[in-house]
Write a protein that holds these residues in place. Structure first.
Motif, PDB file in Angstrom:
ATOM      1  N   ASP A 490      86.530 -53.879   9.108  1.00  0.00           N
ATOM      2  CA  ASP A 490      87.029 -55.044   8.153  1.00  0.00           C
ATOM      3  C   ASP A 490      85.319 -54.840   7.251  1.00  0.00           C
ATOM      4  OD1 ASP A 490      88.962 -56.023   9.240  1.00  0.00           O
ATOM      5  OD2 ASP A 490      87.089 -57.293  11.022  1.00  0.00           O
ATOM      6  N   LYS A 491      84.350 -54.657   7.418  1.00  0.00           N
ATOM      7  CA  LYS A 491      83.312 -54.244   6.447  1.00  0.00           C
ATOM      8  C   LYS A 491      83.858 -53.608   5.148  1.00  0.00           C
ATOM      9  CE  LYS A 491      79.757 -52.478   8.571  1.00  0.00           C
ATOM     10  NZ  LYS A 491      78.311 -52.200   9.322  1.00  0.00           N
ATOM     11  N   LYS A 492      83.554 -54.429   4.675  1.00  0.00           N
ATOM     12  CA  LYS A 492      83.213 -53.856   2.835  1.00  0.00           C
ATOM     13  C   LYS A 492      82.882 -52.393   2.802  1.00  0.00           C
ATOM     14  CE  LYS A 492      81.947 -55.711  -2.050  1.00  0.00           C
ATOM     15  NZ  LYS A 492      81.129 -56.017  -2.873  1.00  0.00           N
ATOM     16  N   GLU A 493      83.951 -52.088   2.546  1.00  0.00           N
ATOM     17  CA  GLU A 493      83.671 -50.605   1.777  1.00  0.00           C
ATOM     18  C   GLU A 493      82.768 -50.459   1.293  1.00  0.00           C
ATOM     19  OE1 GLU A 493      85.976 -46.307   0.822  1.00  0.00           O
ATOM     20  OE2 GLU A 493      87.157 -48.538   0.614  1.00  0.00           O
ATOM     21  N   ILE A 494      81.697 -49.394   0.616  1.00  0.00           N
ATOM     22  CA  ILE A 494      80.647 -49.233  -0.050  1.00  0.00           C
ATOM     23  C   ILE A 494      80.849 -47.790  -0.384  1.00  0.00           C
ATOM     24  CG2 ILE A 494      77.693 -48.682   0.099  1.00  0.00           C
ATOM     25  CD1 ILE A 494      77.422 -50.405   1.821  1.00  0.00           C
ATOM     26  N   LYS A 495      81.156 -47.720  -2.455  1.00  0.00           N
ATOM     27  CA  LYS A 495      81.095 -46.711  -2.378  1.00  0.00           C
ATOM     28  C   LYS A 495      79.918 -45.600  -2.872  1.00  0.00           C
ATOM     29  CE  LYS A 495      85.836 -47.913  -4.108  1.00  0.00           C
ATOM     30  NZ  LYS A 495      87.358 -48.163  -4.942  1.00  0.00           N
ATOM     31  N   VAL A 496      80.171 -44.207  -2.422  1.00  0.00           N
ATOM     32  CA  VAL A 496      78.936 -43.688  -3.264  1.00  0.00           C
ATOM     33  C   VAL A 496      79.688 -42.223  -4.374  1.00  0.00           C
ATOM     34  CG1 VAL A 496      77.391 -44.076  -1.250  1.00  0.00           C
ATOM     35  CG2 VAL A 496      78.829 -41.893  -1.128  1.00  0.00           C
ATOM     36  N   LYS A 497      78.318 -42.293  -4.731  1.00  0.00           N
ATOM     37  CA  LYS A 497      78.405 -41.147  -5.391  1.00  0.00           C
ATOM     38  C   LYS A 497      77.939 -39.507  -5.237  1.00  0.00           C
ATOM     39  CE  LYS A 497      78.013 -39.807 -10.792  1.00  0.00           C
ATOM     40  NZ  LYS A 497      79.303 -39.586 -10.584  1.00  0.00           N
ATOM     41  N   VAL A 498      78.635 -38.516  -5.219  1.00  0.00           N
ATOM     42  CA  VAL A 498      77.123 -37.388  -4.790  1.00  0.00           C
ATOM     43  C   VAL A 498      77.471 -37.226  -6.524  1.00  0.00           C
ATOM     44  CG1 VAL A 498      77.871 -35.207  -3.713  1.00  0.00           C
ATOM     45  CG2 VAL A 498      79.244 -36.972  -2.902  1.00  0.00           C
TER      46      VAL A 498
END
Length: 634
Positions: A490-498
C-alpha cells in the motif's frame, strides 16, 4: 518558570564517541563494580554495523564530549511548512466565528435533490447491485424478516467514509450506518439512533466552531522520550494514549520541542496540566481539522554543545565545519538504530528473516556483557532453569520483549513455541528488529560504495529519485517505519532512475540513493549489486527474495540518500570554567527573558556550540562523527 535541574552524572566514553551516562547518586557498590568492569569490546562498535568511511578523511577532527548534559542536545521539529517549532506562549485560542446550535429539523435533510434512479445508481457504484437491492427492500419494508443489511468487508478507510457520507446525504432521516471490522451495518433509524445522531451533530458543531476537533499544541520536554511523555499525559487526563498523535519520536537524553495533536481535548484542559508536569510544558494551542500522522515533518533543527573540546587551534574546527558544509557526511544509520548492548538488534532481525524463531528468541533472552545487574540475574536464571514464572518476576517491566516472551511461556507452558512467543512482542518492536537488519546492510553497502567509487560524484549504474515529490517521502520513510508502519504494497511507489553516462552531469552525489533490501526495489546496475548479494548470501538471504509468510517481515524495501548535508549551519566557540553551566538557551529560557550565555576569555575549558538542520531521516550523531572523526579502539 525554569528548566528542570539536571542531576550530576559520571561519563564513560565509548568507542562510538558518545559518553554513557551513569547516575552517581545512590549507586550501590555492586553496580559500581559492574560499571568499572565493562570492557570496550563488549559493546557494539561502529564498524560492527557498517559505519566505516568518512566523506572527507584528510580533514582532521578533534576530541570533545557530546551530551555531557541533556541540555547540550536540543532538538526542535521542523514542520511541513518548513517552520522550526518553538514553545512561545501559553495562550488559549479564541473562537473567532461561533455558530448557533443547528435546527433539529435541518439534521438529515439531503444536501442535494437528485432523482431516485440517480441515488440508486450511486449506491450501486459504491456497494454493488446485490447489496443495493437489499437496501431498497429494507426501505420499502416488504420483507418483514429484513431488519438490517451488512455490506461486504471494506478495508479502505476512505471508501468506508464515502459510504457513510452517502447514506447521511440521501437517507439521513431514514437509515443509520455503523461500522464494525470493515463491515458497515445499514438499518432503519429508531428514536434512539436519531437522538444519538443529533447529539453527535451538535458536538461536531461545537468543535467546528473552535476550528476543528483536534487541539494541536507544542510539547516541550526534557530528558524524556516522546512515548513516555505521551503516556504520562494520557494518564493524567485519563484517556487512551491513541488520543494523541505526533509526527515523530524525539531523543530521550535531550531537550526537544515538537507538535502534538489531541483528539477532542480542549486547550484549557491541556494547559491545566502544566502545573503538574516536571520537565515538560505544553503551549502554542490551536484547533485544527486533521491530526498529525507519523512522517508529517520536514526534519529537525539541532543545537548541540560539544564540551571539553581539545584542539590545537580554532582553525581546525573552522576547516572541519567548512568541509561539512561543502562535502556533507555519509548518511549512515546511527548507532541508536542497533541498540546499545553487545547483541545488536540486527542479529535478531537476521534470525527472523531466516525464519529461525528459536534463534531470535534466544538472542533476546540470553545474558550479555555489560548488562545491568538485575537484568543479568534475570537472564541467567532463565538460561539455567527455564522457569518462566520466576524469570518473569525477576525481569524489570521495562524489558518489554523479554517479559512478553516469558509471559507467553508461563501462560501456555509451551517453551518450544518460539514463533508464538515472539508474536506477543508489540508490533513496533518486532518491526524494529528486521528494519535494523535492513539498516545494517545499507550501512555496509554505502561504505563499499564510498570505498570503491568515492563520494564526490555519481557513477554509471547509480540510482536517483525520478519524482521530486518523493524526496520528502524517502526522508521520512525510516521514521515512519520505526513507528509502527508495515512494509506493504500500500505504500506509495517511489520511482528511481538508473544513471547512464549521459546523465552524470545532470546529478550530484547528493541525489544518489541506495535501496534498503526489499522485494519492490531496484538495485544499482553496477558492481554494487554484487556486493548486496555477497553480503546477504553470507547470512543465507537473497536481496531479491524478501517476501515472507509473516506479513510484518515481508519487506518491500525503500531508498535512502547516500549523502546528507546540513542547512542553517552556524557555530560559536565558548570558553568556560563551570562544567554545569548551560551554554545555550532553551525555549523556556527565552520565555523567561534570559540572556545569551557569554564566553569567558580566560577560562580553562573550551566548548563548541553548533546549530544545524537535517532531514527527518538523518542522524545528528552521524553528522557529529564526520565533524569530530572519533577513533575506535580495537
Amino acid at each position: 518558570m525554569t528548566s528542570h535541574e539536571e542531576q550530576p552524572a559520571k561519563k564513560i566514553r565509548l568507542n562510538s564517541g558518545e559518553p554513557v551516562v551513569i547516575d552517581t547518586k545512590n549507586r550501590s557498590e555492586d553496580s559500581e563494580k559492574i560499571a568499572s568492569n565493562i570492557e570496550v569490546n563488549q559493546m557494539i562498535r561502529e564498524r560492527d554495523v557498517g559505519i566505516i568511511e568518512y566523506a572527507n578523511p584528510p580533514i582532521p577532527g578533534f576530541l570533545g564530549v557530546i551530551k555531557q548534559r541533556f541540555s547540550d542536545f536540543m532538538v526542535n521539529e521542523i514542520d511541513n511548512s518548513r517552520n522550526i517549532v518553538h514553545l512561545t506562549n501559553f495562550n488559549i485560542p479564541k473562537v473567532e466565528n461561533p455558530v448557533d446550535k443547528p435546527d433539529v429539523q435541518d439534521i438529515g435533510i439531503p444536501k442535494e435533490k437528485i432523482s431516485d434512479e440517480q441515488v440508486f445508481q450511486e449506491m450501486k457504484a459504491l456497494l454493488g447491485e446485490e447489496i443495493s437491492n437489499q437496501i431498497q427492500s429494507l426501505l420499502s419494508g416488504q420483507d418483514e424478516n429484513l431488519s438490517f443489511v451488512n455490506t461486504k468487508v471494506e478495508k479502505d478507510k476512505n471508501k468506508r467514509k464515502a459510504i457513510h457520507q452517502f447514506f447521511k446525504d440521501h437517507f439521513g432521516d431514514k437509515l443509520n450506518t455503523e461500522a464494525n471490522d470493515g463491515v458497515i451495518k445499514v438499518s432503519m433509524h429508531t428514536d434512539k439512533t436519531r437522538k444519538d445522531r443529533r447529539s453527535r451533530q451538535q458536538k461536531n458543531d461545537i468543535w467546528d466552531a473552535l476550528g476543528g476537533s483536534y487541539c494541536q499544541f507544542t510539547l516541550y520536554k526534557e530528558n524524556k522520550d516522546t512515548i513516555e511523555a505521551i503516556n504520562f499525559l494520557s494518564k493524567l487526563i485519563k484517556v487512551h494514549a491513541k488520543t494523541f498523535s505526533y509526527a515523530g519520536t524525539k531523543d530521550r537524553r535531550a531537550i526537544t520541542v515538537q507538535k502534538v495533536t489531541a483528539n477532542r481535548i480542549k486547550a484549557e484542559r491541556l494547559l491545566g496540566l502544566n502545573s503538574n508536569l516536571k520537565g515538560m510544558k505544553l503551549g502554542n494551542f490551536e484547533y485544527v481539522k486533521t491530526p498529525l500522522k507519523l512522517g508529517d515533518l520536514r526534519g529537525n533543527h539541532f543545537v548541540t554543545t560539544i564540551r571539553n573540546v581539545q584542539v590545537e587551534n580554532e582553525e581546525v574546527i573552522s576547516k572541519a565545519i567548512d568541509s561539512l558544509q561543502s562535502r556533507g557526511f555519509i548518511n549512515y544509520y546511527g548507532m541508536q538504530r542497533f541498540g546499545s548492548s553487545s547483541i545488536p538488534t540486527f542479529h535478531v532481525g537476521r534470525a527472523l528473516l531466516q525464519n529461525n524463531w528459536e534463534e531470535a528468541v534466544n538472542l533476546i533472552m540470553k545474558p550479555r556483557p555489560g548488562d545491568r545487574q538485575d537484568h543479568q540475574i534475570a537472564r541467567q536464571h532463565w538460561i539455567e532453569n527455564h522457569d518462566a514464572k520466576k524469570a518473569l518476576e525477576l525481569f524489570p517491566k521495562q524489558c518489554i520483549a523479554e517479559t512478553q516472551i516469558l509471559n507467553y511461556f508461563a501462560k501456555t507452558g509451551q517453551l518450544n513455541d518460539y514463533a508464538g512467543a515472539f508474536a506477543t512482542i508489540p508490533r513496533n518492536l518486532r518491526l524494529m528488529y528486521v528494519h535494523a537488519y535492513q539498516s545494517y546492510i545499507w550501512n555496509s553497502i554505502v561504505s563499499e560504495r564510498i570505498r570503491v567509487h568515492g563520494c564526490q560524484a555519481p557513477v554509471v549504474g547509480d540510482l536517483v529519485i525520478k519524482d521530486e515529490d518523493s524526496i520528502a517521502d524517502i526522508d521520512s520513510e525510516d521514521l515512519v517505519d520505526d513507528n509502527f508502519t508495515v512494509n506493504s504494497d500500500d505504500k506509495k511507489e517511489i520511482k528511481v532512475k538508473v544513471l547512464a553516462e549521459e546523465d552524470l552531469n545532470n546529478y550530484s552525489i547528493f541525489d544518489v540513493v541506495l535501496p534498503l533490501p526489499g522485494y519492490s526495489v531496484i538495485y544499482p546496475n553496477n558492481n554494487i549489486f554484487e556486493i548486496y548479494k555477497e553480503l546477504m548470501w553470507k547470512d543465507h538471504l537473497d536481496p531479491r527474495e524478501m517476501r515472507r509468510n509473516v506479513k510484518d517481515f515481508s519487506l518491500s524495501g525503500s531508498y535512502r540518500k547516500i549523502m546528507g548535508k546540513p542547512s542553517d549551519l552556524s557555530w560559536k566557540i565558548f570558553k568556560y570554567d563551570d562544567q554545569n553551566i548551560s551554554l545555550s538557551l532553551t525555549d523556556l529560557d527565552l520565555l523567561d527573558g534570559k540572556s545569551e550565555p557569554e564566553s569567558l576569555p580566560n577560562s580553562k575549558n573550551t566548548a563548541l556550540r553548533i546549530n544545524f538542520s537535517l532531514s527527518a531521516s538523518s542522524y545528528a550523531t552521524v553528522l557529529l562523527r564526520e565533524l569530530m572523526k572519533p577513533t575506535e579502539k580495537e
